[in-house]
Design an enzyme around this catalytic site. Structure first.
Site, PDB file in Angstrom:
ATOM      1  N   ARG A 117       8.042  26.787 -60.619  1.00  0.00           N
ATOM      2  CA  ARG A 117       6.775  26.509 -61.048  1.00  0.00           C
ATOM      3  C   ARG A 117       6.386  27.230 -59.884  1.00  0.00           C
ATOM      4  O   ARG A 117       7.191  28.044 -58.468  1.00  0.00           O
ATOM      5  CB  ARG A 117       6.413  24.565 -59.869  1.00  0.00           C
TER       6      ARG A 117
ATOM      7  N   SER B 145      -1.380  22.056 -61.885  1.00  0.00           N
ATOM      8  CA  SER B 145      -0.953  22.519 -63.674  1.00  0.00           C
ATOM      9  C   SER B 145      -2.161  22.205 -64.731  1.00  0.00           C
ATOM     10  O   SER B 145      -2.998  21.434 -63.955  1.00  0.00           O
ATOM     11  CB  SER B 145       0.758  22.107 -63.525  1.00  0.00           C
TER      12      SER B 145
ATOM     13  N   ASN C  42      -6.329  15.990 -75.215  1.00  0.00           N
ATOM     14  CA  ASN C  42      -5.405  15.031 -75.260  1.00  0.00           C
ATOM     15  C   ASN C  42      -6.134  13.873 -74.125  1.00  0.00           C
ATOM     16  O   ASN C  42      -6.015  12.892 -74.638  1.00  0.00           O
ATOM     17  CB  ASN C  42      -4.140  14.750 -75.459  1.00  0.00           C
TER      18      ASN C  42
ATOM     19  N   THR D 185      -3.183  10.697 -60.652  1.00  0.00           N
ATOM     20  CA  THR D 185      -1.847  11.123 -60.155  1.00  0.00           C
ATOM     21  C   THR D 185      -2.393  11.821 -58.401  1.00  0.00           C
ATOM     22  O   THR D 185      -3.282  12.273 -58.052  1.00  0.00           O
ATOM     23  CB  THR D 185      -1.543  12.592 -61.125  1.00  0.00           C
TER      24      THR D 185
ATOM     25  N   GLU E 223       4.414  26.897 -56.046  1.00  0.00           N
ATOM     26  CA  GLU E 223       3.783  25.641 -55.560  1.00  0.00           C
ATOM     27  C   GLU E 223       4.024  25.982 -54.092  1.00  0.00           C
ATOM     28  O   GLU E 223       5.030  26.477 -53.991  1.00  0.00           O
ATOM     29  CB  GLU E 223       4.460  24.116 -55.971  1.00  0.00           C
TER      30      GLU E 223
ATOM     31  N   TYR F 214      -1.914  19.987 -66.354  1.00  0.00           N
ATOM     32  CA  TYR F 214      -1.325  19.023 -66.364  1.00  0.00           C
ATOM     33  C   TYR F 214      -2.698  18.469 -65.038  1.00  0.00           C
ATOM     34  O   TYR F 214      -3.251  17.321 -65.924  1.00  0.00           O
ATOM     35  CB  TYR F 214      -0.617  18.387 -66.727  1.00  0.00           C
ATOM     36  N   HIS F 215      -2.210  18.609 -64.698  1.00  0.00           N
ATOM     37  CA  HIS F 215      -2.908  17.761 -62.935  1.00  0.00           C
ATOM     38  C   HIS F 215      -4.538  17.605 -62.997  1.00  0.00           C
ATOM     39  O   HIS F 215      -5.440  17.420 -62.820  1.00  0.00           O
ATOM     40  CB  HIS F 215      -2.356  18.273 -61.988  1.00  0.00           C
TER      41      HIS F 215
ATOM     42  N   VAL G 126       7.288   8.154 -59.842  1.00  0.00           N
ATOM     43  CA  VAL G 126       7.710   7.059 -59.934  1.00  0.00           C
ATOM     44  C   VAL G 126       9.608   7.291 -60.218  1.00  0.00           C
ATOM     45  O   VAL G 126       9.422   8.254 -60.766  1.00  0.00           O
ATOM     46  CB  VAL G 126       7.044   6.495 -61.211  1.00  0.00           C
TER      47      VAL G 126
ATOM     48  N   ASN H  71      14.450  10.423 -61.246  1.00  0.00           N
ATOM     49  CA  ASN H  71      15.425   9.912 -62.252  1.00  0.00           C
ATOM     50  C   ASN H  71      16.131  11.485 -62.391  1.00  0.00           C
ATOM     51  O   ASN H  71      17.422  11.226 -62.760  1.00  0.00           O
ATOM     52  CB  ASN H  71      14.158  10.440 -63.488  1.00  0.00           C
ATOM     53  N   ARG H  72      15.380  12.815 -62.895  1.00  0.00           N
ATOM     54  CA  ARG H  72      16.604  13.889 -62.997  1.00  0.00           C
ATOM     55  C   ARG H  72      17.783  13.541 -61.870  1.00  0.00           C
ATOM     56  O   ARG H  72      19.166  14.140 -62.253  1.00  0.00           O
ATOM     57  CB  ARG H  72      15.648  14.905 -62.394  1.00  0.00           C
TER      58      ARG H  72
ATOM     59  N   THR I 161      19.430  19.495 -57.988  1.00  0.00           N
ATOM     60  CA  THR I 161      18.696  20.397 -57.946  1.00  0.00           C
ATOM     61  C   THR I 161      17.303  20.594 -57.608  1.00  0.00           C
ATOM     62  O   THR I 161      16.087  21.132 -57.977  1.00  0.00           O
ATOM     63  CB  THR I 161      18.410  21.015 -59.915  1.00  0.00           C
TER      64      THR I 161
ATOM     65  N   LYS J 149      -6.255  15.710 -65.790  1.00  0.00           N
ATOM     66  CA  LYS J 149      -6.384  14.408 -64.238  1.00  0.00           C
ATOM     67  C   LYS J 149      -7.760  14.181 -64.105  1.00  0.00           C
ATOM     68  O   LYS J 149      -8.104  13.556 -63.667  1.00  0.00           O
ATOM     69  CB  LYS J 149      -4.921  14.056 -64.144  1.00  0.00           C
TER      70      LYS J 149
HETATM   71  N1  USQ Z   1      11.634  19.007 -58.361  1.00  0.00           N
HETATM   72  C1  USQ Z   1      12.371  19.819 -57.852  1.00  0.00           C
HETATM   73  N2  USQ Z   1      13.391  19.925 -58.832  1.00  0.00           N
HETATM   74  C2  USQ Z   1      13.427  18.721 -59.911  1.00  0.00           C
HETATM   75  C3  USQ Z   1      12.782  18.112 -60.293  1.00  0.00           C
HETATM   76  C4  USQ Z   1      10.982  18.737 -59.848  1.00  0.00           C
HETATM   77  O1  USQ Z   1      13.027  20.530 -56.903  1.00  0.00           O
HETATM   78  O2  USQ Z   1      14.556  18.806 -60.478  1.00  0.00           O
HETATM   79  C5  USQ Z   1      10.515  18.792 -57.584  1.00  0.00           C
HETATM   80  C6  USQ Z   1       9.400  19.790 -58.369  1.00  0.00           C
HETATM   81  O3  USQ Z   1       9.066  21.405 -57.813  1.00  0.00           O
HETATM   82  C7  USQ Z   1       7.869  19.424 -57.662  1.00  0.00           C
HETATM   83  C8  USQ Z   1       8.538  17.665 -57.338  1.00  0.00           C
HETATM   84  O4  USQ Z   1      10.068  17.502 -57.474  1.00  0.00           O
HETATM   85  O5  USQ Z   1       7.517  19.702 -56.523  1.00  0.00           O
HETATM   86  C9  USQ Z   1       8.079  16.972 -58.425  1.00  0.00           C
HETATM   87  O6  USQ Z   1       8.724  17.194 -59.295  1.00  0.00           O
HETATM   88  P1  USQ Z   1       8.302  16.027 -60.286  1.00  0.00           P
HETATM   89  O7  USQ Z   1       8.945  16.931 -61.479  1.00  0.00           O
HETATM   90  O8  USQ Z   1       8.374  14.719 -59.956  1.00  0.00           O
HETATM   91  O9  USQ Z   1       7.059  15.474 -60.637  1.00  0.00           O
HETATM   92  P2  USQ Z   1       5.973  16.389 -61.279  1.00  0.00           P
HETATM   93  O10 USQ Z   1       5.376  17.255 -61.995  1.00  0.00           O
HETATM   94  O11 USQ Z   1       4.586  16.374 -60.057  1.00  0.00           O
HETATM   95  O12 USQ Z   1       5.171  14.917 -61.874  1.00  0.00           O
HETATM   96  C10 USQ Z   1       5.433  13.680 -61.979  1.00  0.00           C
HETATM   97  C11 USQ Z   1       5.293  13.054 -62.970  1.00  0.00           C
HETATM   98  C12 USQ Z   1       3.547  12.845 -63.642  1.00  0.00           C
HETATM   99  C13 USQ Z   1       3.144  12.153 -62.199  1.00  0.00           C
HETATM  100  C14 USQ Z   1       3.119  13.448 -60.360  1.00  0.00           C
HETATM  101  C15 USQ Z   1       1.927  12.088 -59.661  1.00  0.00           C
HETATM  102  O13 USQ Z   1       5.330  13.293 -64.462  1.00  0.00           O
HETATM  103  O14 USQ Z   1       2.990  12.383 -64.381  1.00  0.00           O
HETATM  104  O15 USQ Z   1       1.502  12.701 -61.884  1.00  0.00           O
HETATM  105  O16 USQ Z   1       4.271  12.488 -60.444  1.00  0.00           O
HETATM  106  S1  USQ Z   1       2.650  13.690 -58.377  1.00  0.00           S
HETATM  107  O17 USQ Z   1       3.809  14.349 -57.969  1.00  0.00           O
HETATM  108  O18 USQ Z   1       2.053  12.969 -57.138  1.00  0.00           O
HETATM  109  O19 USQ Z   1       1.459  14.503 -58.780  1.00  0.00           O
END
Ligand code: USQ
Length: 395
Positions: free
Chosen positions: A326, A179, A118, A144, A328, A181-182, A211, A240-241, A253, A185
């Protein structure tokens, strides 16, 4: 300027359509409503209620006295892309029409290949439509920060100077995505860079950080204009979560040790940066890369900020680390450049605490919607392929 936004029904797309309209631009939009379906597949929905697209378009017209021209359909269908380009003749295209979720792409082989097909195909279709129909248009592609991963050295904006065996060159900085997904990109970025070189197209590849936020500047109060805000494990992003968790008293979390660092920016700043990018296009044949974020934060530090802001609103929540689904680094060096947008005039809002408080207040209205999908908050998509819910752990 006539601007086509692909993925106009999404979190960023719907906000940007409003922001650019308020600046006097003419907006066209395309969407296949995939985001609504993916979030449903994850057992969730947007915390903010989202009306159907026909209603969104009506409400938009009532509030702004301007219309969005809209095409429903899949951007992987080249016939549709060609039709949109011929009918709308965009001067710029903002490509948000991709699957944005790392966890979604890690579910299994079907999700991994679907996301890559996609994301890569839709971008290729836009590049060929630009070549054949609007060769002067500017592509603003949402990449990203995650393309770079977390190397143990500074991260430049796209390119770096390197000396190897006595010779020097300016090369694309190595990508180490985390990932499927990444990686989609990264592949998109490479294809765009090649198309600019080959066909003389112009493009800006935005390496955007994570964001957060519910608001953009000047947003009308009409609730039906609000953008979606996801909180499930796959489409909800960290802050946001956390804010959705806080309003229902669910523990915040951070995953694993919780010292992952990422660049973050409020939704309103993302709008400002994208507008600056559109209004200052690159030269024909130029492929440029902007790192788009306001500041780097540690994700436990952010959970602490949300906890403190929640307390000021009378909400008591714990920060409880949870097994990291994950693969990471959980403790690492992170120092990315982000100068290009500041040079164009980006003025960061610099108040993450205030933004978190605004978001918490907004989300408190939708407490029942979040509570109803509480199960979707705990991740069960693991990077090693297992599907098993994470358990709370000691940090
Ligand atoms: N994380 C937590 N707890 C949570 C959710 C996330 O510790 O409840 C951690 C993740 O493990 C990660 C970090 O927070 O280390 C960011 O996770 P995320 O889910 O906020 O973001 P990510 O998966 O990286 O993806 C989001 C968007 C994606 C964009 C990316 C920018 O969904 O579209 O490309 O942010 S970046 O993170 O800079 O790659």
């Amino acid at each position: 300027m006539r601007i086509l936004i692909t993925g106009v029904d999404g979190y960023l797309g719907w906000s940007l359509a409003q922001h650019l309209t308020m600046r006097g631009h003419e907006i066209g939009g395309a969407d296949a409503y995939f985001r609504r379906k993916w979030v449903e597949e994850m057992g969730s929905w947007s915390a903010t209620p989202i009306v159907s697209m026909p209603e969104r378009l009506r409400v938009f017209k009532d509030n702004f006295n301007k219309e969005i021209r809209f095409w429903e359909g899949n951007l992987c269908d080249y016939n549709l892309v060609e039709k949109i380009f011929r009918e709308f003749q965009p001067a710029a295209i903002v490509h948000f029409g991709e699957c944005p979720s790392a966890p979604y792409s890690m579910i299994d082989v079907h999700h991994a290949t679907w996301v890559q097909n996609n994301n890569i195909t839709s971008t290729m279709n836009l590049l060929f439509a630009m070549r054949d129909i609007t060769p002067n248009a500017h592509l603003v592609k949402l990449g990203t920060m995650g393309e770079y991963g977390t190397p143990d050295i500074d991260i430049p904006e796209g390119f770096f100077e390197i000396e190897f065996r006595g010779r020097k060159a300016r090369l694309s900085f190595p990508r180490q995505a985390g990932s499927w997904y990444h990686w989609s990109k990264v592949h998109g970025s490479n294809n765009i860079m090649f198309a600019c070189k080959l066909y003389g197209l112009r493009a800006t590849d935005i390496m955007q950080g994570v964001v957060f936020g519910t608001r953009i500047n000047g947003m009308p109060e009409d609730e039906r204009l609000w953008s979606r805000l996801d909180f499930d494990q796959a489409f909800g992003t960290a802050i946001n979560r956390y804010c959705c968790q806080a309003v229902i008293g669910h523990p915040l979390t951070p995953y694993g040790a919780g010292h992952q660092k990422r660049g973050f920016l409020p939704l309103r700043d993302s709008m400002q940066c994208l507008t600056l990018t559109l209004e200052n296009p690159p030269k024909p044949g130029e492929y440029r890369v902007f790192n788009q974020f306001e500041e780097v934060y540690d994700i436990t530090e952010l959970a602490d900020k949300v906890q403190r802001a929640a307390a000021t609103l009378g909400l008591t929540v714990e920060v409880r680390h949870i097994e990291n689904p994950r693969a990471e680094l959980e403790n690492h060096y992170y120092n990315p450049d982000h100068k290009h947008l500041l040079d164009l005039g980006y003025q960061p809002s610099h108040d993450v605490d205030a933004e978190i408080t605004i978001m918490l207040k907004d989300l408190m209205r939708y407490r029942n919607r979040i509570e109803a999908k509480r199960e979707a908050l705990i991740p069960d998509v693991r990077w090693d392929g297992r599907r098993e819910k994470s358990r709370f752990v000691k940090a």
